[in-house]
Design a protein around this motif. Structure first.
Motif, PDB file in Angstrom:
ATOM      1  N   GLU A 211      -5.574   9.631   0.138  1.00  0.00           N
ATOM      2  CA  GLU A 211      -5.673  10.451  -1.158  1.00  0.00           C
ATOM      3  C   GLU A 211      -4.630   9.943  -2.211  1.00  0.00           C
ATOM      4  OE1 GLU A 211      -6.533  14.654  -0.631  1.00  0.00           O
ATOM      5  OE2 GLU A 211      -5.396  15.093  -2.552  1.00  0.00           O
ATOM      6  N   ASP A 212      -3.379   9.693  -1.777  1.00  0.00           N
ATOM      7  CA  ASP A 212      -2.328   9.268  -2.743  1.00  0.00           C
ATOM      8  C   ASP A 212      -2.755   7.890  -3.498  1.00  0.00           C
ATOM      9  OD1 ASP A 212      -0.791  11.390  -2.306  1.00  0.00           O
ATOM     10  OD2 ASP A 212       0.213  10.346  -0.370  1.00  0.00           O
ATOM     11  N   GLU A 213      -3.407   7.045  -2.649  1.00  0.00           N
ATOM     12  CA  GLU A 213      -3.703   5.768  -3.367  1.00  0.00           C
ATOM     13  C   GLU A 213      -4.771   6.124  -4.316  1.00  0.00           C
ATOM     14  OE1 GLU A 213      -3.832   1.937  -0.381  1.00  0.00           O
ATOM     15  OE2 GLU A 213      -3.951   3.752   0.748  1.00  0.00           O
ATOM     16  N   LEU A 214      -5.662   6.668  -3.805  1.00  0.00           N
ATOM     17  CA  LEU A 214      -7.010   7.030  -4.564  1.00  0.00           C
ATOM     18  C   LEU A 214      -6.644   7.667  -5.725  1.00  0.00           C
ATOM     19  CD1 LEU A 214      -9.976   7.231  -4.919  1.00  0.00           C
ATOM     20  CD2 LEU A 214      -9.944   9.482  -3.788  1.00  0.00           C
ATOM     21  N   ARG A 215      -5.591   8.470  -6.019  1.00  0.00           N
ATOM     22  CA  ARG A 215      -5.387   9.387  -6.968  1.00  0.00           C
ATOM     23  C   ARG A 215      -4.697   8.543  -8.021  1.00  0.00           C
ATOM     24  NH1 ARG A 215      -0.870  12.806  -8.587  1.00  0.00           N
ATOM     25  NH2 ARG A 215      -1.522  14.358 -10.265  1.00  0.00           N
ATOM     26  N   TRP A 216      -3.615   7.597  -7.537  1.00  0.00           N
ATOM     27  CA  TRP A 216      -3.220   6.352  -8.494  1.00  0.00           C
ATOM     28  C   TRP A 216      -4.228   5.893  -9.106  1.00  0.00           C
ATOM     29  CZ3 TRP A 216       1.161   7.481 -10.891  1.00  0.00           C
ATOM     30  CH2 TRP A 216       2.077   7.912 -10.398  1.00  0.00           C
ATOM     31  N   LEU A 217      -5.136   5.210  -8.178  1.00  0.00           N
ATOM     32  CA  LEU A 217      -6.471   4.271  -8.701  1.00  0.00           C
ATOM     33  C   LEU A 217      -7.113   5.046  -9.997  1.00  0.00           C
ATOM     34  CD1 LEU A 217      -7.239   1.458  -8.000  1.00  0.00           C
ATOM     35  CD2 LEU A 217      -8.875   2.469  -6.460  1.00  0.00           C
TER      36      LEU A 217
ATOM     37  N   ARG B 285       0.898  -1.170  -0.097  1.00  0.00           N
ATOM     38  CA  ARG B 285      -0.061  -0.021  -0.059  1.00  0.00           C
ATOM     39  C   ARG B 285       1.049   1.239  -0.045  1.00  0.00           C
ATOM     40  NH1 ARG B 285      -5.147   0.003   3.881  1.00  0.00           N
ATOM     41  NH2 ARG B 285      -5.651   1.904   2.541  1.00  0.00           N
ATOM     42  N   ARG B 286       1.794   1.102   0.748  1.00  0.00           N
ATOM     43  CA  ARG B 286       2.861   2.345   0.779  1.00  0.00           C
ATOM     44  C   ARG B 286       3.442   2.881  -0.462  1.00  0.00           C
ATOM     45  NH1 ARG B 286       6.108   1.816   6.326  1.00  0.00           N
ATOM     46  NH2 ARG B 286       4.451   1.401   7.897  1.00  0.00           N
ATOM     47  N   LEU B 287       3.961   1.739  -1.003  1.00  0.00           N
ATOM     48  CA  LEU B 287       4.423   1.756  -2.336  1.00  0.00           C
ATOM     49  C   LEU B 287       3.530   2.392  -3.523  1.00  0.00           C
ATOM     50  CD1 LEU B 287       6.914  -1.099  -2.420  1.00  0.00           C
ATOM     51  CD2 LEU B 287       7.647   1.205  -2.200  1.00  0.00           C
ATOM     52  N   CYS B 288       2.428   1.679  -3.446  1.00  0.00           N
ATOM     53  CA  CYS B 288       1.332   2.020  -4.375  1.00  0.00           C
ATOM     54  C   CYS B 288       0.984   3.488  -4.299  1.00  0.00           C
ATOM     55  CB  CYS B 288      -0.109   1.122  -4.294  1.00  0.00           C
ATOM     56  SG  CYS B 288       0.299  -0.542  -4.995  1.00  0.00           S
ATOM     57  N   ALA B 289       0.971   3.950  -2.979  1.00  0.00           N
ATOM     58  CA  ALA B 289       0.590   5.345  -2.780  1.00  0.00           C
ATOM     59  C   ALA B 289       1.773   6.267  -3.220  1.00  0.00           C
ATOM     60  CB  ALA B 289       0.526   5.592  -1.194  1.00  0.00           C
ATOM     61  N   ARG B 290       2.867   5.733  -3.152  1.00  0.00           N
ATOM     62  CA  ARG B 290       4.068   6.613  -3.721  1.00  0.00           C
ATOM     63  C   ARG B 290       4.236   6.588  -5.065  1.00  0.00           C
ATOM     64  NH1 ARG B 290       9.209   4.698  -1.089  1.00  0.00           N
ATOM     65  NH2 ARG B 290       8.251   4.251   0.864  1.00  0.00           N
ATOM     66  N   ARG B 291       4.050   5.319  -5.804  1.00  0.00           N
ATOM     67  CA  ARG B 291       4.495   5.187  -7.153  1.00  0.00           C
ATOM     68  C   ARG B 291       3.223   4.875  -8.148  1.00  0.00           C
ATOM     69  NH1 ARG B 291       9.256   0.708  -6.662  1.00  0.00           N
ATOM     70  NH2 ARG B 291      10.527   1.554  -5.097  1.00  0.00           N
ATOM     71  N   GLY B 292       2.241   4.742  -7.708  1.00  0.00           N
ATOM     72  CA  GLY B 292       0.985   4.065  -8.215  1.00  0.00           C
ATOM     73  C   GLY B 292       1.205   2.414  -8.479  1.00  0.00           C
ATOM     74  N   PHE B 293      -0.042   1.892  -9.334  1.00  0.00           N
ATOM     75  CA  PHE B 293      -0.158   0.574  -9.024  1.00  0.00           C
ATOM     76  C   PHE B 293       0.650  -0.157 -10.204  1.00  0.00           C
ATOM     77  CE2 PHE B 293      -3.728   2.291  -6.583  1.00  0.00           C
ATOM     78  CZ  PHE B 293      -3.933   1.346  -5.554  1.00  0.00           C
TER      79      PHE B 293
END
Lengths: 79, 208
Positions: free
Chosen positions: B104-110, B26-34
């Motif tokens: 918000e970071d995770e959501l934005r990438w999603l 989750r931390r990495l997805c929030a930082r870099r995207g899925f």
């Protein structure tokens, strides 16, 4: 715990079918007498819900409901 | 089986490893995207072997879907707690904003990557939206019945709200550079939206 038919969280007695906390499915997936609805009834209800609340295309709504129910323990016996 | 038996200790250790892998994913997805989060990097961050990731998640896609599923569960639980209290729509929307702002970071990438992600993501994402839509629809129906908001088709009310909120999240560098768009503008968006859908008060009617 979550409804074994649709995945809705079951947090209060009112969330359970007939308010009976021993039932592992929710009030939306049950008939008024507390019996679990049939697969087709739950599928139709979930499809209608997706259309009514999110405006999904009918085919997309049905496919989404089918995919959701495929992961639910109550319907694991279905192919 | 006692809580200290070797079996229960192994089960607890397994659950803890799974939790740690998911947390770091989750931390990495929030930082870099899925799309750019690799299982080898998740393993490194969680300090487990690369193979261990696949013991807990059969594929990279399954791990990514679990990330979205976990986010969905948190949002669903938070909104469900309010729903059982018959909260008014404004309160449900405020809680929705809080839930999204915290992720918000995770959501934005999603939102940015959704069309490019594997099929399994669709179902997880619609799962998130369905839970949100359910609580918004129930609260909106109560407010409509009480005459607090105008009669609006539920799907249009929901999609208008989501469109507004997601627009600010996707383009947050325009609205809140380097900050959370929803923590910066959430209150303004909520006031604006409620103003659009609320029934006129006696005072505002008399001004016409």
């Amino acid at each position: 715990m979550n409804c074994t038919s649709c995945g809705m969280p079951l947090r209060t007695p009112e969330d359970h079918a007939s308010g009976d906390v021993t039932k592992e499915y929710c009030r939306h997936c049950a008939h008024p007498d507390g019996q679990l609805k049939s697969y087709d009834e739950v599928l139709a209800g979930m499809t209608a819900f997706l259309q009514r609340t999110q405006g999904l295309d009918p085919g997309v709504a049905r496919r989404t409901a089918t995919a959701t129910m495929a992961k639910m323990p109550a319907w694991s016996g279905r192919a | 089986m006692s809580s200290h038996s070797p079996e229960s200790q192994r089960a607890a250790q397994k659950a803890e490893t799974r939790r740690r892998i998911l947390e770091h994913a989750r931390r990495l997805c929030a930082r870099r995207g899925f799309a750019r989060t690799r299982t080898v990097d998740v393993a490194k961050a969680a300090r487990v072997s690369h193979g261990s990731v696949f013991v807990h998640f059969p594929s990279r896609e399954a791990l990514m879907a679990a990330v979205v599923g976990e986010m969905a569960r948190e949002i669903t639980d938070a909104l469900h707690a309010l729903g059982s209290q018959d909260a008014p729509l404004r309160e449900v929307l405020a809680k929705h904003l809080d839930c999204l702002a915290d992720r918000e970071d995770e959501l934005r990438w999603l939102l940015l990557e959704a069309p490019l992600l594997p099929k399994g993501f669709d179902a997880e994402w619609v799962g998130v939206q369905s839970a949100v839509a359910h609580h918004i629809a129930e609260a909106a129906a109560r407010d409509m019945a009480a005459g607090r908001i105008r009669e609006i088709p539920l799907h249009l009310l929901f999609n208008t709200w989501i469109g507004l909120v997601h627009h600010y999240v996707i383009h947050r560098e325009l609205f809140a550079p380097g900050r959370s768009a929803l923590k910066t503008h959430g209150r303004e968006l909520l006031d604006h939206f409620m103003g659009l859908i609320s029934t006129p008060t006696p005072k505002s009617r008399s001004k016409r």
